[in-house]
Design a protein around this motif. Structure first.
Motif, mmCIF file in Angstrom:
data_model
loop_
_atom_site.group_PDB
_atom_site.id
_atom_site.type_symbol
_atom_site.label_atom_id
_atom_site.label_comp_id
_atom_site.label_asym_id
_atom_site.label_seq_id
_atom_site.Cartn_x
_atom_site.Cartn_y
_atom_site.Cartn_z
ATOM 1 N N ILE A 6 10.560 5.946 -8.898
ATOM 2 C CA ILE A 6 9.383 6.796 -8.781
ATOM 3 C C ILE A 6 8.153 5.919 -9.007
ATOM 4 C CG2 ILE A 6 8.150 8.784 -9.732
ATOM 5 C CD1 ILE A 6 10.919 9.773 -10.746
ATOM 6 N N ARG A 7 7.266 5.880 -8.032
ATOM 7 C CA ARG A 7 6.082 5.010 -8.090
ATOM 8 C C ARG A 7 4.949 5.766 -8.783
ATOM 9 N NH1 ARG A 7 4.127 4.621 -3.534
ATOM 10 N NH2 ARG A 7 3.271 2.502 -3.477
ATOM 11 N N VAL A 8 4.510 5.240 -9.916
ATOM 12 C CA VAL A 8 3.525 5.926 -10.761
ATOM 13 C C VAL A 8 2.229 5.128 -10.828
ATOM 14 C CG1 VAL A 8 3.008 6.737 -13.099
ATOM 15 C CG2 VAL A 8 5.311 7.035 -12.149
ATOM 16 N N PHE A 9 1.114 5.831 -10.679
ATOM 17 C CA PHE A 9 -0.208 5.228 -10.862
ATOM 18 C C PHE A 9 -0.796 5.804 -12.147
ATOM 19 C CE2 PHE A 9 -4.823 4.820 -9.989
ATOM 20 C CZ PHE A 9 -4.871 3.445 -9.757
ATOM 21 N N ALA A 48 -5.564 5.523 -6.091
ATOM 22 C CA ALA A 48 -4.650 6.514 -5.529
ATOM 23 C C ALA A 48 -4.632 6.418 -4.010
ATOM 24 C CB ALA A 48 -5.052 7.909 -5.979
ATOM 25 N N ARG A 49 -5.805 6.224 -3.434
ATOM 26 C CA ARG A 49 -5.883 6.093 -1.971
ATOM 27 C C ARG A 49 -5.204 4.819 -1.487
ATOM 28 N NH1 ARG A 49 -12.259 7.930 -1.674
ATOM 29 N NH2 ARG A 49 -11.889 10.185 -1.456
ATOM 30 N N HIS A 50 -5.321 3.752 -2.262
ATOM 31 C CA HIS A 50 -4.743 2.460 -1.861
ATOM 32 C C HIS A 50 -3.232 2.415 -2.062
ATOM 33 C CE1 HIS A 50 -4.265 -1.851 -1.344
ATOM 34 N NE2 HIS A 50 -3.658 -1.899 -2.535
ATOM 35 N N TYR A 51 -2.771 2.792 -3.248
ATOM 36 C CA TYR A 51 -1.352 2.659 -3.576
ATOM 37 C C TYR A 51 -0.494 3.813 -3.045
ATOM 38 C CZ TYR A 51 -2.432 -1.146 -6.841
ATOM 39 O OH TYR A 51 -2.831 -2.328 -7.398
ATOM 40 N N LYS A 52 -1.111 4.984 -2.872
ATOM 41 C CA LYS A 52 -0.377 6.181 -2.443
ATOM 42 C C LYS A 52 0.902 6.384 -3.274
ATOM 43 C CE LYS A 52 -2.191 5.987 2.254
ATOM 44 N NZ LYS A 52 -3.307 6.887 1.900
ATOM 45 N N PRO A 53 0.741 6.553 -4.580
ATOM 46 C CA PRO A 53 1.909 6.678 -5.473
ATOM 47 C C PRO A 53 2.621 8.016 -5.303
ATOM 48 C CG PRO A 53 -0.085 7.177 -6.670
ATOM 49 C CD PRO A 53 -0.529 6.705 -5.316
ATOM 50 N N ASP A 54 3.815 8.090 -5.849
ATOM 51 C CA ASP A 54 4.526 9.366 -5.868
ATOM 52 C C ASP A 54 3.888 10.303 -6.889
ATOM 53 O OD1 ASP A 54 6.550 8.470 -4.033
ATOM 54 O OD2 ASP A 54 7.453 7.353 -5.691
ATOM 55 N N VAL A 55 3.544 9.740 -8.058
ATOM 56 C CA VAL A 55 2.959 10.543 -9.144
ATOM 57 C C VAL A 55 1.767 9.803 -9.737
ATOM 58 C CG1 VAL A 55 3.356 11.686 -11.360
ATOM 59 C CG2 VAL A 55 5.243 11.476 -9.727
ATOM 60 N N VAL A 56 0.684 10.533 -9.946
ATOM 61 C CA VAL A 56 -0.464 9.997 -10.682
ATOM 62 C C VAL A 56 -0.403 10.572 -12.092
ATOM 63 C CG1 VAL A 56 -2.977 9.853 -10.854
ATOM 64 C CG2 VAL A 56 -1.873 9.838 -8.596
ATOM 65 N N LEU A 57 -0.300 9.688 -13.082
ATOM 66 C CA LEU A 57 -0.296 10.089 -14.491
ATOM 67 C C LEU A 57 -1.746 10.013 -14.959
ATOM 68 C CD1 LEU A 57 1.480 10.932 -16.859
ATOM 69 C CD2 LEU A 57 1.807 8.515 -17.393
ATOM 70 N N LEU A 58 -2.342 11.161 -15.234
ATOM 71 C CA LEU A 58 -3.788 11.294 -15.228
ATOM 72 C C LEU A 58 -4.371 11.740 -16.572
ATOM 73 C CD1 LEU A 58 -6.231 11.321 -13.214
ATOM 74 C CD2 LEU A 58 -5.660 13.712 -12.773
ATOM 75 N N ASP A 59 -5.295 10.936 -17.103
ATOM 76 C CA ASP A 59 -6.022 11.333 -18.310
ATOM 77 C C ASP A 59 -6.986 12.469 -17.962
ATOM 78 O OD1 ASP A 59 -6.911 11.367 -20.895
ATOM 79 O OD2 ASP A 59 -8.148 9.562 -20.729
ATOM 80 N N VAL A 60 -7.236 13.340 -18.915
ATOM 81 C CA VAL A 60 -8.090 14.504 -18.661
ATOM 82 C C VAL A 60 -9.567 14.188 -18.862
ATOM 83 C CG1 VAL A 60 -8.635 16.849 -19.439
ATOM 84 C CG2 VAL A 60 -6.256 16.135 -19.198
ATOM 85 N N ALA A 119 9.467 13.913 -17.798
ATOM 86 C CA ALA A 119 8.414 14.747 -17.209
ATOM 87 C C ALA A 119 8.009 14.205 -15.838
ATOM 88 C CB ALA A 119 7.201 14.795 -18.131
ATOM 89 N N LEU A 120 7.931 12.893 -15.710
ATOM 90 C CA LEU A 120 7.599 12.276 -14.423
ATOM 91 C C LEU A 120 8.676 12.577 -13.376
ATOM 92 C CD1 LEU A 120 6.272 8.862 -15.774
ATOM 93 C CD2 LEU A 120 4.926 10.534 -14.486
ATOM 94 N N ARG A 121 9.917 12.483 -13.791
ATOM 95 C CA ARG A 121 11.014 12.800 -12.866
ATOM 96 C C ARG A 121 10.935 14.256 -12.409
ATOM 97 N NH1 ARG A 121 14.106 10.391 -17.246
ATOM 98 N NH2 ARG A 121 14.426 8.161 -16.827
ATOM 99 N N ARG A 122 10.682 15.134 -13.345
ATOM 100 C CA ARG A 122 10.685 16.574 -13.038
ATOM 101 C C ARG A 122 9.548 16.969 -12.106
ATOM 102 N NH1 ARG A 122 10.892 19.560 -18.593
ATOM 103 N NH2 ARG A 122 10.717 21.374 -17.212
ATOM 104 N N VAL A 123 8.327 16.466 -12.358
ATOM 105 C CA VAL A 123 7.230 16.825 -11.449
ATOM 106 C C VAL A 123 7.440 16.193 -10.076
ATOM 107 C CG1 VAL A 123 5.517 17.241 -13.256
ATOM 108 C CG2 VAL A 123 5.717 14.950 -12.273
#
Length: 219
Positions: A6-9, A48-60, A119-123
Protein backbone atom coordinates in the motif's frame (compact mmCIF):
# COMPACT_ATOMS: atom_id res chain seq x y z
CA UNK A 1 3.38 -13.17 -7.45
CA UNK A 2 3.67 -10.95 -4.35
CA UNK A 3 1.03 -8.38 -3.60
CA UNK A 4 2.01 -4.74 -4.14
CA UNK A 5 2.45 -2.75 -0.91
CA UNK A 6 0.00 0.00 0.00
CA UNK A 7 1.61 3.26 -1.16
CA UNK A 8 1.22 5.93 1.53
CA UNK A 9 1.92 9.66 1.33
CA UNK A 10 2.50 11.16 4.79
CA UNK A 11 1.43 14.73 5.62
CA UNK A 12 2.33 16.41 8.93
CA UNK A 13 3.98 19.73 9.71
CA UNK A 14 6.38 18.16 12.24
CA UNK A 15 9.36 16.51 10.55
CA UNK A 16 10.26 14.53 13.69
CA UNK A 17 6.78 13.06 13.87
CA UNK A 18 6.91 12.11 10.17
CA UNK A 19 10.22 10.33 10.76
CA UNK A 20 8.72 8.44 13.68
CA UNK A 21 5.66 7.31 11.70
CA UNK A 22 7.82 6.24 8.77
CA UNK A 23 10.17 4.25 11.01
CA UNK A 24 7.30 2.63 12.90
CA UNK A 25 5.50 1.55 9.73
CA UNK A 26 8.75 0.21 8.27
CA UNK A 27 9.15 -1.90 11.42
CA UNK A 28 5.65 -3.33 11.81
CA UNK A 29 4.23 -3.49 8.27
CA UNK A 30 6.02 -4.91 5.24
CA UNK A 31 2.87 -4.36 3.15
CA UNK A 32 2.85 -0.58 3.73
CA UNK A 33 5.34 1.73 2.00
CA UNK A 34 5.71 5.46 2.71
CA UNK A 35 6.57 6.83 -0.74
CA UNK A 36 6.73 10.52 0.13
CA UNK A 37 5.93 13.14 2.72
CA UNK A 38 4.94 16.79 3.10
CA UNK A 39 4.88 19.41 5.84
CA UNK A 40 2.39 21.93 4.47
CA UNK A 41 -0.85 22.15 2.50
CA UNK A 42 0.96 23.30 -0.65
CA UNK A 43 3.51 20.48 -0.41
CA UNK A 44 0.76 17.97 0.32
CA UNK A 45 -1.28 18.97 -2.73
CA UNK A 46 1.76 18.91 -5.00
CA UNK A 47 2.98 15.61 -3.56
CA UNK A 48 -0.39 13.88 -3.83
CA UNK A 49 -0.67 14.96 -7.45
CA UNK A 50 2.88 13.80 -8.22
CA UNK A 51 3.03 10.48 -6.35
CA UNK A 52 -0.65 9.48 -6.74
CA UNK A 53 -0.54 7.33 -3.58
CA UNK A 54 -3.10 4.75 -2.56
CA UNK A 55 -3.62 6.45 0.81
CA UNK A 56 -2.80 9.94 2.07
CA UNK A 57 -2.15 9.93 5.83
CA UNK A 58 -3.20 13.45 6.63
CA UNK A 59 -2.65 15.81 9.57
CA UNK A 60 -5.70 17.91 10.44
CA UNK A 61 -3.99 21.17 11.53
CA UNK A 62 -1.10 22.82 9.70
CA UNK A 63 0.12 26.44 9.73
CA UNK A 64 -1.00 27.20 6.16
CA UNK A 65 -4.32 25.39 6.38
CA UNK A 66 -5.31 21.88 7.27
CA UNK A 67 -6.35 18.47 6.11
CA UNK A 68 -9.73 19.64 4.89
CA UNK A 69 -8.04 22.11 2.53
CA UNK A 70 -5.82 19.38 1.08
CA UNK A 71 -8.90 17.25 0.53
CA UNK A 72 -10.72 20.09 -1.22
CA UNK A 73 -7.87 20.65 -3.63
CA UNK A 74 -7.03 17.02 -4.41
CA UNK A 75 -10.07 14.82 -4.00
CA UNK A 76 -12.18 16.25 -6.85
CA UNK A 77 -9.47 15.52 -9.40
CA UNK A 78 -8.38 12.18 -7.85
CA UNK A 79 -11.55 10.55 -6.47
CA UNK A 80 -9.82 7.17 -6.28
CA UNK A 81 -7.31 8.49 -3.73
CA UNK A 82 -8.11 7.55 -0.12
CA UNK A 83 -7.49 9.88 2.84
CA UNK A 84 -7.02 8.90 6.48
CA UNK A 85 -6.79 11.73 9.02
CA UNK A 86 -4.20 11.36 11.79
CA UNK A 87 -4.35 14.06 14.46
CA UNK A 88 -3.63 14.88 18.08
CA UNK A 89 -7.13 16.42 18.19
CA UNK A 90 -10.21 14.41 19.05
CA UNK A 91 -12.54 17.44 18.87
CA UNK A 92 -15.87 16.78 17.18
CA UNK A 93 -15.55 19.82 14.88
CA UNK A 94 -12.20 18.61 13.54
CA UNK A 95 -13.51 15.11 12.94
CA UNK A 96 -16.64 16.28 11.14
CA UNK A 97 -14.77 18.83 9.00
CA UNK A 98 -12.40 16.31 7.42
CA UNK A 99 -15.06 13.62 7.06
CA UNK A 100 -17.34 16.09 5.29
CA UNK A 101 -14.41 17.02 3.05
CA UNK A 102 -14.01 13.36 2.08
CA UNK A 103 -11.64 11.57 4.47
CA UNK A 104 -12.35 7.87 4.86
CA UNK A 105 -11.37 7.74 8.52
CA UNK A 106 -9.92 9.60 11.48
CA UNK A 107 -7.49 8.26 14.07
CA UNK A 108 -5.65 10.02 16.87
CA UNK A 109 -1.91 10.11 17.48
CA UNK A 110 -2.27 7.88 20.53
CA UNK A 111 -2.65 4.98 18.08
CA UNK A 112 0.08 2.32 18.02
CA UNK A 113 2.14 1.52 14.94
CA UNK A 114 0.38 -1.80 14.38
CA UNK A 115 -3.04 -0.18 14.79
CA UNK A 116 -2.09 2.54 12.30
CA UNK A 117 -0.92 -0.03 9.77
CA UNK A 118 -4.21 -1.89 10.21
CA UNK A 119 -6.17 1.36 9.76
CA UNK A 120 -4.29 2.05 6.51
CA UNK A 121 -5.10 -1.43 5.23
CA UNK A 122 -8.77 -1.07 6.12
CA UNK A 123 -9.33 2.32 4.46
CA UNK A 124 -7.42 1.08 1.41
CA UNK A 125 -9.87 -1.81 1.21
CA UNK A 126 -12.85 0.53 1.47
CA UNK A 127 -13.70 0.47 5.18
CA UNK A 128 -14.28 3.56 7.31
CA UNK A 129 -11.98 3.68 10.34
CA UNK A 130 -12.22 5.77 13.51
CA UNK A 131 -10.50 5.83 16.87
CA UNK A 132 -12.76 4.85 19.79
CA UNK A 133 -15.54 7.39 20.51
CA UNK A 134 -14.90 9.42 17.34
CA UNK A 135 -17.36 7.34 15.33
CA UNK A 136 -20.11 8.70 17.57
CA UNK A 137 -19.37 12.24 16.38
CA UNK A 138 -19.84 11.16 12.77
CA UNK A 139 -23.03 9.23 13.49
CA UNK A 140 -24.48 12.23 15.32
CA UNK A 141 -23.54 14.65 12.55
CA UNK A 142 -25.03 12.54 9.79
CA UNK A 143 -28.03 11.16 11.67
CA UNK A 144 -31.62 12.14 10.97
CA UNK A 145 -32.33 13.32 14.51
CA UNK A 146 -33.79 16.86 14.85
CA UNK A 147 -31.12 19.50 14.41
CA UNK A 148 -28.54 17.15 12.92
CA UNK A 149 -27.01 17.69 9.51
CA UNK A 150 -28.73 15.46 6.95
CA UNK A 151 -26.59 12.74 5.34
CA UNK A 152 -27.77 13.88 1.91
CA UNK A 153 -28.48 17.46 0.87
CA UNK A 154 -30.39 17.31 -2.44
CA UNK A 155 -29.59 20.93 -3.28
CA UNK A 156 -25.89 20.58 -2.54
CA UNK A 157 -25.72 17.33 -4.51
CA UNK A 158 -26.87 19.25 -7.60
CA UNK A 159 -23.57 21.12 -7.69
CA UNK A 160 -20.50 19.75 -9.40
CA UNK A 161 -17.19 19.61 -7.45
CA UNK A 162 -15.90 22.63 -9.41
CA UNK A 163 -19.09 24.60 -8.72
CA UNK A 164 -18.61 23.88 -5.01
CA UNK A 165 -15.02 25.14 -5.22
CA UNK A 166 -16.15 28.38 -6.85
CA UNK A 167 -18.99 28.81 -4.37
CA UNK A 168 -16.67 28.23 -1.39
CA UNK A 169 -14.25 30.93 -2.54
CA UNK A 170 -17.06 33.29 -3.45
CA UNK A 171 -18.52 32.90 0.04
CA UNK A 172 -15.10 33.71 1.53
CA UNK A 173 -15.16 37.08 -0.23
CA UNK A 174 -12.91 36.34 -3.21
CA UNK A 175 -13.40 38.45 -6.35
CA UNK A 176 -13.98 36.66 -9.66
CA UNK A 177 -10.39 37.43 -10.71
CA UNK A 178 -9.04 35.95 -7.48
CA UNK A 179 -11.19 32.82 -7.85
CA UNK A 180 -9.91 32.37 -11.40
CA UNK A 181 -6.30 32.62 -10.23
CA UNK A 182 -6.86 30.26 -7.28
CA UNK A 183 -8.51 27.56 -9.41
CA UNK A 184 -6.43 28.11 -12.57
CA UNK A 185 -9.47 28.83 -14.73
CA UNK A 186 -10.61 31.89 -16.69
CA UNK A 187 -12.80 34.65 -15.30
CA UNK A 188 -15.36 33.71 -17.94
CA UNK A 189 -15.45 30.17 -16.58
CA UNK A 190 -15.92 31.51 -13.05
CA UNK A 191 -18.88 33.59 -14.26
CA UNK A 192 -20.37 30.51 -15.93
CA UNK A 193 -20.05 28.46 -12.72
CA UNK A 194 -21.60 31.22 -10.59
CA UNK A 195 -24.53 31.52 -13.00
CA UNK A 196 -25.03 27.76 -12.85
CA UNK A 197 -24.94 27.75 -9.02
CA UNK A 198 -27.46 30.60 -8.88
CA UNK A 199 -29.76 28.72 -11.22
CA UNK A 200 -29.49 25.42 -9.36
CA UNK A 201 -29.98 26.97 -5.92
CA UNK A 202 -32.65 29.39 -7.15
CA UNK A 203 -30.88 32.26 -5.40
CA UNK A 204 -30.44 35.72 -6.84
CA UNK A 205 -27.22 37.28 -5.55
CA UNK A 206 -23.81 36.78 -3.98
CA UNK A 207 -25.02 37.61 -0.45
CA UNK A 208 -27.66 34.87 -0.57
CA UNK A 209 -25.12 32.40 -1.97
CA UNK A 210 -22.67 33.18 0.85
CA UNK A 211 -25.33 32.57 3.49
CA UNK A 212 -26.44 29.37 1.72
CA UNK A 213 -22.84 28.09 1.65
CA UNK A 214 -22.30 29.01 5.30
CA UNK A 215 -25.44 27.16 6.36
CA UNK A 216 -24.02 24.02 4.71
CA UNK A 217 -20.58 24.51 6.28
CA UNK A 218 -18.86 24.94 2.93
CA UNK A 219 -16.95 28.01 4.08
Amino acid sequence: MSKQPIRVFLVDDHALFRSGVRAELDTVADDVEVIGEAGSVAEAVAGARHYKPDVVLLDVHMPDGGGAEVLRQVRAESPEMVFLALSVSDAADDVIAVIRAGARGYVTKTISGRELADALRRVHEGDAVFSPRLAGFVLDAFSDRPGAAPPVDPELDLLTPRERDVLRLLARGYAYKEIAAELFISIKTVETHVSSVLRKTQLSNRHELSRWASDRRLV
